[in-house]
Design a protein around this motif. Structure first.
Motif, short mmCIF file in Angstrom:
data_model
loop_
_atom_site.label_atom_id
_atom_site.label_comp_id
_atom_site.label_asym_id
_atom_site.label_seq_id
_atom_site.Cartn_x
_atom_site.Cartn_y
_atom_site.Cartn_z
N PRO A 1 74.93 43.51 16.27
CA PRO A 1 75.66 42.25 16.36
C PRO A 1 77.17 42.43 16.56
O PRO A 1 77.80 41.69 17.31
N GLU A 2 77.75 43.44 15.89
CA GLU A 2 79.18 43.66 16.01
C GLU A 2 79.55 44.14 17.43
O GLU A 2 80.52 43.64 18.03
N GLU A 3 78.77 45.10 17.95
CA GLU A 3 79.03 45.58 19.31
C GLU A 3 78.85 44.45 20.33
O GLU A 3 79.64 44.31 21.27
N TYR A 4 77.82 43.66 20.13
CA TYR A 4 77.54 42.57 21.06
C TYR A 4 78.71 41.59 21.11
O TYR A 4 79.16 41.20 22.20
N GLN A 5 79.23 41.21 19.96
CA GLN A 5 80.32 40.24 19.94
C GLN A 5 81.57 40.80 20.63
O GLN A 5 82.25 40.07 21.37
N GLN A 6 81.86 42.06 20.41
CA GLN A 6 83.03 42.66 21.05
C GLN A 6 82.89 42.68 22.56
O GLN A 6 83.81 42.31 23.29
N LYS A 7 81.74 43.12 23.04
CA LYS A 7 81.51 43.19 24.48
C LYS A 7 81.46 41.79 25.10
O LYS A 7 82.00 41.55 26.20
N LYS A 8 80.84 40.86 24.40
CA LYS A 8 80.76 39.49 24.89
C LYS A 8 82.16 38.89 25.06
O LYS A 8 82.47 38.30 26.10
N GLN A 9 82.98 39.03 24.06
CA GLN A 9 84.33 38.46 24.11
C GLN A 9 85.14 39.07 25.25
O GLN A 9 85.87 38.36 25.97
N ALA A 10 85.00 40.37 25.45
CA ALA A 10 85.74 41.03 26.53
C ALA A 10 85.28 40.52 27.89
O ALA A 10 86.10 40.24 28.78
N LEU A 11 83.98 40.38 28.06
CA LEU A 11 83.43 39.92 29.34
C LEU A 11 83.80 38.47 29.63
O LEU A 11 84.22 38.14 30.74
N LEU A 12 83.66 37.61 28.64
CA LEU A 12 83.93 36.19 28.86
C LEU A 12 85.42 35.92 29.01
O LEU A 12 85.83 35.02 29.74
N LYS A 13 86.23 36.66 28.29
CA LYS A 13 87.68 36.50 28.41
C LYS A 13 88.16 36.87 29.81
O LYS A 13 88.97 36.18 30.42
N LYS A 14 87.63 37.94 30.34
CA LYS A 14 88.08 38.46 31.62
C LYS A 14 87.61 37.61 32.79
O LYS A 14 88.31 37.49 33.80
N ASN A 15 86.45 36.99 32.68
CA ASN A 15 85.81 36.37 33.84
C ASN A 15 85.66 34.86 33.74
O ASN A 15 84.82 34.27 34.42
N LYS A 16 86.45 34.22 32.93
CA LYS A 16 86.25 32.79 32.69
C LYS A 16 86.25 31.97 33.98
O LYS A 16 85.43 31.08 34.17
N HIS A 17 87.15 32.25 34.88
CA HIS A 17 87.24 31.46 36.10
C HIS A 17 86.21 31.88 37.15
O HIS A 17 86.19 31.35 38.25
N LYS A 18 85.38 32.84 36.79
CA LYS A 18 84.29 33.24 37.68
C LYS A 18 82.93 32.81 37.13
O LYS A 18 81.89 33.27 37.62
N PHE A 19 82.93 31.96 36.11
CA PHE A 19 81.66 31.57 35.49
C PHE A 19 80.70 30.95 36.51
O PHE A 19 79.53 31.32 36.58
N TYR A 20 81.19 29.98 37.26
CA TYR A 20 80.30 29.31 38.22
C TYR A 20 79.83 30.28 39.29
O TYR A 20 78.65 30.29 39.67
N GLN A 21 80.74 31.12 39.78
CA GLN A 21 80.37 32.12 40.78
C GLN A 21 79.30 33.06 40.24
O GLN A 21 78.37 33.43 40.94
N THR A 22 79.43 33.44 38.98
CA THR A 22 78.43 34.30 38.36
C THR A 22 77.08 33.59 38.28
O THR A 22 76.03 34.19 38.54
N TYR A 23 77.12 32.29 37.96
CA TYR A 23 75.87 31.52 37.90
C TYR A 23 75.18 31.49 39.26
O TYR A 23 73.95 31.60 39.34
N THR A 24 75.95 31.36 40.33
CA THR A 24 75.34 31.30 41.66
C THR A 24 74.67 32.61 42.05
O THR A 24 73.82 32.64 42.94
N SER A 25 75.07 33.70 41.39
CA SER A 25 74.47 35.00 41.72
C SER A 25 73.17 35.26 40.98
O SER A 25 72.46 36.23 41.27
N LEU A 26 72.83 34.40 40.02
CA LEU A 26 71.59 34.59 39.28
C LEU A 26 70.39 34.37 40.20
O LEU A 26 70.42 33.52 41.09
N SER A 27 69.34 35.08 39.94
CA SER A 27 68.12 34.91 40.73
C SER A 27 67.52 33.53 40.51
O SER A 27 67.51 33.01 39.40
N ALA A 28 67.03 32.93 41.61
CA ALA A 28 66.35 31.64 41.50
C ALA A 28 64.89 31.80 41.14
O ALA A 28 64.20 30.82 40.85
N LYS A 29 64.40 33.02 41.12
CA LYS A 29 62.98 33.27 40.86
C LYS A 29 62.65 32.98 39.41
O LYS A 29 63.32 33.43 38.49
#
Length: 525
Positions: free
Chosen positions: A211-239
């Motif tokens: 849980p501790e590692e997850y929270q640290q990595k999550k915060q780093a990823l979300l902090k860095k890519n906030k303005h790419k959230f929608y773009q990241t969503y569009t890259s998800l598989s539709a399958k």
């Protein structure tokens, strides 16, 4: 077998031959997503020569049971659809379609006992819903999403979410919580960028962490890519996976069997071309059903937007608790009606005219014979009678169309860009300027004007802050008084409950018009 029974059988068989593309063109084009201001009212009908007479719900519903007074006598010398269209233009149509309470939901369509719904369609027993479609059964705080069911809470830009909460930018999740950018997850919690996982927790890209590692990595990823959230969503598989289903083809079918071309459907059997069809008990013998929700139904062929217990309904739209219905629209608690509009508690009617039982069957047999001779017996309402702009309907968020398609096939096309209700003197903000209205800080105080739009958590002074401090996310409330224009020239606004949700959940302002956000949800595999 009687003539009527033979023709019903022929209609059923012909419905099974319609391709999925034809199905979307024909039926999804009768599901409007845009609302318009007309005569001081909000309505689903744009002001065009095809538009019916409109009336507010308060004026409409008290008079509905008297609509047989608009009945016209069938003339076998005149095309049936011409007569049916003449009737539709005479009968007052409710500006929006709803049942039960609709508290603070004047800008929502096709709702049942909904509260605080805005620019959404098919909202049932749910509240605080924005820019979403088919949200049912006790859901709260749902934005830019499709097919959210069964007491979900806090769902943003997602599709196919059931019994879950805190779901952001995800697809096809069941019984999950605290999920972002995930697909096909069941029974998962605290997961990021995962696919095809069951009963997993604290995972990133399908790798489990403490849980501790997850929270640290999550915060780093979300902090860095906030303005790419929608773009990241569009890259998800539709399958998507089909769950507890047998002999099916399509996408996200749950507890279904013997279904061809089924999409986002639940408890459907022996069916062809279903889209957002949902039953608590079962739905069977269905072909070409678009957006339908009922505890159970049987023998439904070529219909749009229905509900409750119904059976043997053919080429009809917006109805509930009806049986033996043909070519009718917006009917409730009716049976053996043909070519009728907005009737309630009626039976044995043709073109809203009341007949005796034997008369009704004789005339219907004659109409069906004529339609059979014209090869129209398996047709839905002709495109030239559709009162909606094709590019403002569900069809346009599922498929891509061009204006010349409308010219060739009889649909209407909105030529202008989408306009918001722009107050006089309101400032228009370009999408490229939105970063000036959102920022992070390490304190709860507002930054100076020159600091807005900057990632202040990345400066040296922030290094000593706790891992949660960077999450103080601000959006300038002045955006509520402005109009946003996207890169295609379409205008939209941010409303108060959307603003509150974005700030609370630390999400960026939307960079796309809601119609484009919806298109991404409906990207089919």
């Amino acid at each position: 077998m009687t003539n009527l029974a033979q023709r019903q059988k022929k209609f059923q068989q012909r419905m099974m031959d319609i391709s999925f593309d034809q199905f979307i063109d024909t039926y999804a084009s009768w599901c409007p997503l845009m609302l318009y201001k007309r005569d001081g009212m909000i309505t689903q009908y744009p002001d065009t020569p095809r538009s019916p007479v409109i009336a507010s719900p308060d004026e409409f519903h008290p008079n509905r049971e008297g609509f047989v007074s608009y009945g016209i006598e069938y003339d076998e010398q005149i095309d049936f659809f011409v007569q049916r269209e003449s009737l539709r233009k005479q009968v007052p149509m409710a500006t929006l379609f709803s049942y039960g309470s609709r508290e603070n939901s004047d800008y929502a369509n096709c709702i049942i006992n909904a509260k605080n719904s805005y620019l959404s369609m098919v909202v049932v027993e749910s509240e605080d819903v924005c820019y979403s479609i088919s949200i049912k059964d006790g859901c709260i705080n749902v934005f830019n999403s499709v097919m959210v069911r069964d007491n979900c809470q806090n769902v943003y830009q997602s599709i196919g979410i059931i019994k879950s909460y805190n779901i952001f930018y995800s697809k096809y999740c069941h019984n999950c919580s605290d999920i972002r950018f995930c697909t096909n997850c069941i029974g998962c919690a605290h997961c990021l960028f995962c696919n095809d996982m069951e009963n997993a927790s604290y995972c990133i890209q399908n790798i489990e962490y403490s849980p501790e590692e997850y929270q640290q990595k999550k915060q780093a990823l979300l902090k860095k890519n906030k303005h790419k959230f929608y773009q990241t969503y569009t890259s998800l598989s539709a399958k998507s996976k089909n769950i507890v289903s047998d002999n099916v083809s399509g996408q996200l079918l749950i507890e279904c069997s013997d279904v061809q071309n089924g999409y986002y459907s639940y408890k459907v059997q022996n069916s062809h071309n279903t889209f957002l069809v949902w039953g608590k008990e079962w739905n069977q013998h269905i072909a070409n059903m678009f957006v339908w929700g009922a505890p159970s139904s049987d023998h439904m062929y070529g219909s749009v937007l229905g509900g409750m217990y119904s059976e043997h309904v053919y080429a009809s739209t917006m109805f509930d608790n009806c049986n033996n219905m043909w070519y009718s629209i917006m009917m409730a608690d009716c049976s053996y009606c043909f070519g009728c509009v907005w009737l309630k508690n009626k039976q044995f009617c043709i073109l809203n005219k009341q007949y005796k039982k034997d008369e009704r069957f004789t005339i219907v047999d004659k109409i069906l014979h004529d339609l059979d001779e014209q090869w129209d017996i398996w047709s839905f309402f002709p495109a030239k009678m559709n009162p909606f702009y094709l590019n403002d309907t569900m069809a346009a968020v599922i498929k891509n169309y061009e204006a010349n398609y409308c010219t060739d096939h009889g649909y209407m096309w909105r030529e202008d860009s989408i306009k918001a209700d722009i107050p006089a003197g309101a400032e228009v903000v370009k999408v490229s300027e939105l970063s000036n209205y959102e920022w992070r800080t390490n304190t709860s105080s507002w930054p100076s004007s020159e600091a807005k739009g900057k990632d202040l958590s990345d400066n040296k002074d922030s290094s000593s802050q706790s891992s949660s401090e960077w999450q103080k996310w601000h959006i300038d409330p002045s955006i509520l008084k402005k109009i946003i224009v996207d890169d295609q020239g379409n205008y939209y606004r941010v409303v108060q409950m959307e603003y509150d949700f974005l700030v609370k959940n630390k999400l960026p302002l939307p960079r796309k018009h809601r119609m484009d956000r919806m298109k991404e949800n409906f990207r089919l595999q």
